[in-house]
Design an enzyme around this catalytic site. Structure first.
Site, PDB file in Angstrom:
ATOM      1  N   SER A 143       8.321 -11.635   2.495  1.00 15.20           N
ATOM      2  CA  SER A 143       7.178 -10.822   3.104  1.00 15.20           C
ATOM      3  C   SER A 143       6.361 -11.838   4.041  1.00 15.20           C
ATOM      4  O   SER A 143       6.607 -12.955   3.954  1.00 15.20           O
ATOM      5  CB  SER A 143       6.069 -10.364   2.153  1.00 15.20           C
ATOM      6  OG  SER A 143       4.789 -10.099   2.632  1.00 15.20           O
ATOM      7  N   TYR A 156       1.103  -9.806  -5.445  1.00 16.87           N
ATOM      8  CA  TYR A 156       1.986  -9.573  -4.577  1.00 16.87           C
ATOM      9  C   TYR A 156       2.334 -10.845  -3.866  1.00 16.87           C
ATOM     10  O   TYR A 156       3.313 -11.454  -3.475  1.00 16.87           O
ATOM     11  CB  TYR A 156       1.656  -8.311  -3.393  1.00 16.87           C
ATOM     12  CG  TYR A 156       2.693  -8.014  -2.507  1.00 16.87           C
ATOM     13  CD1 TYR A 156       3.782  -7.287  -2.996  1.00 16.87           C
ATOM     14  CD2 TYR A 156       2.849  -8.500  -1.111  1.00 16.87           C
ATOM     15  CE1 TYR A 156       4.672  -6.773  -1.859  1.00 16.87           C
ATOM     16  CE2 TYR A 156       3.515  -8.112  -0.292  1.00 16.87           C
ATOM     17  CZ  TYR A 156       4.511  -7.399  -0.685  1.00 16.87           C
ATOM     18  OH  TYR A 156       5.684  -6.847   0.166  1.00 16.87           O
TER      19      TYR A 156
HETATM   20  P1  NAP Z   1       8.706   1.352  -0.437  1.00 16.42           P
HETATM   21  O1  NAP Z   1       9.188   2.657   0.541  1.00 16.42           O
HETATM   22  O2  NAP Z   1       7.764   1.615  -1.430  1.00 16.42           O
HETATM   23  O3  NAP Z   1      10.138   1.052  -1.120  1.00 16.42           O
HETATM   24  C1  NAP Z   1      10.229   0.145  -2.399  1.00 16.42           C
HETATM   25  C2  NAP Z   1      11.477   0.499  -2.958  1.00 16.42           C
HETATM   26  O4  NAP Z   1      11.637  -0.429  -4.220  1.00 16.42           O
HETATM   27  C3  NAP Z   1      11.652   1.922  -3.407  1.00 16.42           C
HETATM   28  O5  NAP Z   1      13.150   2.176  -3.127  1.00 16.42           O
HETATM   29  C4  NAP Z   1      11.355   1.820  -4.698  1.00 16.42           C
HETATM   30  O6  NAP Z   1      11.918   2.965  -5.549  1.00 16.42           O
HETATM   31  C5  NAP Z   1      12.057   0.458  -5.112  1.00 16.42           C
HETATM   32  N1  NAP Z   1      11.405   0.135  -6.562  1.00 16.42           N
HETATM   33  C6  NAP Z   1      10.149  -0.098  -6.812  1.00 16.42           C
HETATM   34  N2  NAP Z   1      10.021  -0.249  -8.099  1.00 16.42           N
HETATM   35  C7  NAP Z   1      11.167  -0.157  -8.819  1.00 16.42           C
HETATM   36  C8  NAP Z   1      11.662  -0.137  -9.999  1.00 16.42           C
HETATM   37  N3  NAP Z   1      10.932  -0.346 -11.049  1.00 16.42           N
HETATM   38  N4  NAP Z   1      13.000   0.048 -10.057  1.00 16.42           N
HETATM   39  C9  NAP Z   1      13.992   0.388  -9.116  1.00 16.42           C
HETATM   40  N5  NAP Z   1      13.417   0.487  -7.838  1.00 16.42           N
HETATM   41  C10 NAP Z   1      12.132   0.014  -7.780  1.00 16.42           C
HETATM   42  O7  NAP Z   1       8.557   0.180   0.443  1.00 16.42           O
HETATM   43  P2  NAP Z   1       9.486  -0.620   1.460  1.00 16.42           P
HETATM   44  O8  NAP Z   1       8.400  -1.082   2.482  1.00 16.42           O
HETATM   45  O9  NAP Z   1      10.725  -0.123   1.756  1.00 16.42           O
HETATM   46  O10 NAP Z   1       9.601  -1.822   0.541  1.00 16.42           O
HETATM   47  C11 NAP Z   1      10.986  -2.365   0.447  1.00 16.42           C
HETATM   48  C12 NAP Z   1      10.783  -4.166   0.302  1.00 16.42           C
HETATM   49  O11 NAP Z   1      10.220  -4.595   1.479  1.00 16.42           O
HETATM   50  C13 NAP Z   1       9.710  -4.451  -0.763  1.00 16.42           C
HETATM   51  O12 NAP Z   1      10.412  -5.475  -1.515  1.00 16.42           O
HETATM   52  C14 NAP Z   1       8.429  -4.782   0.093  1.00 16.42           C
HETATM   53  O13 NAP Z   1       7.512  -5.691  -0.681  1.00 16.42           O
HETATM   54  C15 NAP Z   1       8.881  -5.283   1.128  1.00 16.42           C
HETATM   55  N6  NAP Z   1       8.077  -5.490   2.351  1.00 16.42           N
HETATM   56  C16 NAP Z   1       7.654  -4.496   2.898  1.00 16.42           C
HETATM   57  C17 NAP Z   1       6.912  -4.515   4.000  1.00 16.42           C
HETATM   58  C18 NAP Z   1       6.492  -3.526   4.942  1.00 16.42           C
HETATM   59  O14 NAP Z   1       5.652  -3.484   5.829  1.00 16.42           O
HETATM   60  N7  NAP Z   1       6.665  -2.168   4.487  1.00 16.42           N
HETATM   61  C19 NAP Z   1       6.681  -5.991   4.399  1.00 16.42           C
HETATM   62  C20 NAP Z   1       6.978  -6.931   3.783  1.00 16.42           C
HETATM   63  C21 NAP Z   1       7.767  -6.695   2.845  1.00 16.42           C
HETATM   64  P3  NAP Z   1      10.890   4.264  -5.771  1.00 16.42           P
HETATM   65  O15 NAP Z   1      10.972   4.988  -4.299  1.00 16.42           O
HETATM   66  O16 NAP Z   1      11.681   5.080  -6.773  1.00 16.42           O
HETATM   67  O17 NAP Z   1       9.527   3.823  -6.247  1.00 16.42           O
END
Ligand code: NAP
Length: 251
Positions: A143, A156
């Site tokens: 991130s 986080y």
């Molecule tokens: P998201 O849509 O909230 O996706 C998060 C993913 O992690 C979902 O598939 C979620 O599954 C899964 N997850 C969470 N807890 C879990 C658990 N206990 N067991 C299994 N799966 C779990 O958000 P995203 O933005 O795509 O996030 C993906 C990654 O990118 C994360 O590591 C996040 O920190 C990182 N990130 C995102 C951004 C951004 O701007 N979006 C920026 C920097 C980093 P469920 O749908 O079942 O909850």
């Protein structure tokens, strides 16, 4: 010369692949030729359809990665179809509250998914990758909070800063053994993770105003970086945290 971005014949395990960045990464790796093993706690039908449409195989493994308990079963089910060549540690959660009010429960929940489980799943996959000497690729989804402090997200920021350090440590231990460990630091992308920020007009405008590219990232804009770090093109790249942020860190 062979295409350095070709992933044909490779198998990629992607956690949290039902939605957002995980889904986009799975689809991009599939388009480059990799078979996908999607690991997550929710149904991943949509991702399965997109991956198969790209001409790749799709295996779904249901697991809640909040604890280490399912890791052995994940390895068994994921490994049943053959070797895991690429691991993308994408699953992650975020909890928002002022540091002064932050609870132990929110601290532990985030650290357990984002850092502890990521380490032990990576250890399990590396135990499979190392013995046959064929190497592999590990991609951690870090991130901007691996570089910056942020506000109202103490666990986080701690988890993602820790993940950057872990990426470097694992690269130092495994680079000579043919495993590339790297990370991607996404900027501000349109996913569930950022829905609270985008719903806040003031924060949303402030964030957008700082992004040189002039728009929030679309998940598909992350896929190319994942393909690069999964492919032979990055064979001499170890321990980096690659920002894909529309220029945010350059500001
Ligand atoms: P998201 O849509 O909230 O996706 C998060 C993913 O992690 C979902 O598939 C979620 O599954 C899964 N997850 C969470 N807890 C879990 C658990 N206990 N067991 C299994 N799966 C779990 O958000 P995203 O933005 O795509 O996030 C993906 C990654 O990118 C994360 O590591 C996040 O920190 C990182 N990130 C995102 C951004 C951004 O701007 N979006 C920026 C920097 C980093 P469920 O749908 O079942 O909850």
């Amino acid at each position: 010369m062979a295409n350095p971005f070709d992933l044909s014949g490779k198998r990629a395990l992607v956690t949290g692949a039902n939605t957002g960045l995980g889904q986009a990464i799975a689809v991009s790796l599939a388009q480059a030729g990799a078979g996908i093993i999607a690991v997550g706690r929710s149904a991943m039908d949509e991702t399965g359809d997109l991956v198969r449409k790209a001409g790749a195989t799709f295996t779904e493994v249901r697991a809640d990665l909040a604890t280490l308990e399912p890791i052995a079963r994940v390895m068994e089910e994921a490994g049943a179809g053959g070797r895991i060549d690429i691991l993308v540690n994408n699953a992650g959660i975020i909890r928002r509250a002022d540091a002064i009010d932050f609870t132990e429960a929110d601290w532990d929940a985030v650290m357990d998914v984002n850092l502890k489980n990521t380490f032990f799943l990576t250890q399990a996959v590396a135990r499979q990758m190392l013995p046959d000497g064929k190497g592999g690729k590990v991609i951690n989804i870090a991130s901007l909070l691996s570089f910056q402090g942020g506000i109202r997200i103490p666990s986080y920021t701690a988890s993602k800063s820790g993940l950057a350090g872990l990426t470097k440590l694992l690269a130092c231990e495994w680079a000579s053994k043919g495993i590339n460990v790297n990370a991607i630091a996404p900027g501000y992308f349109v996913t569930n993770n950022t829905s609270a920020l985008r719903a806040d007009p003031e924060r949303s405008a402030a964030i957008l105003g700082r992004i040189p590219a002039g728009h929030w990232g679309q998940p598909s804009e992350l896929g190319g970086a994942a393909v690069f770090l999964a492919a032979p093109a990055s064979d001499y790249v170890h321990g980096i945290v690659l920002p894909v942020d529309g220029g945010w860190l350059a500001r």
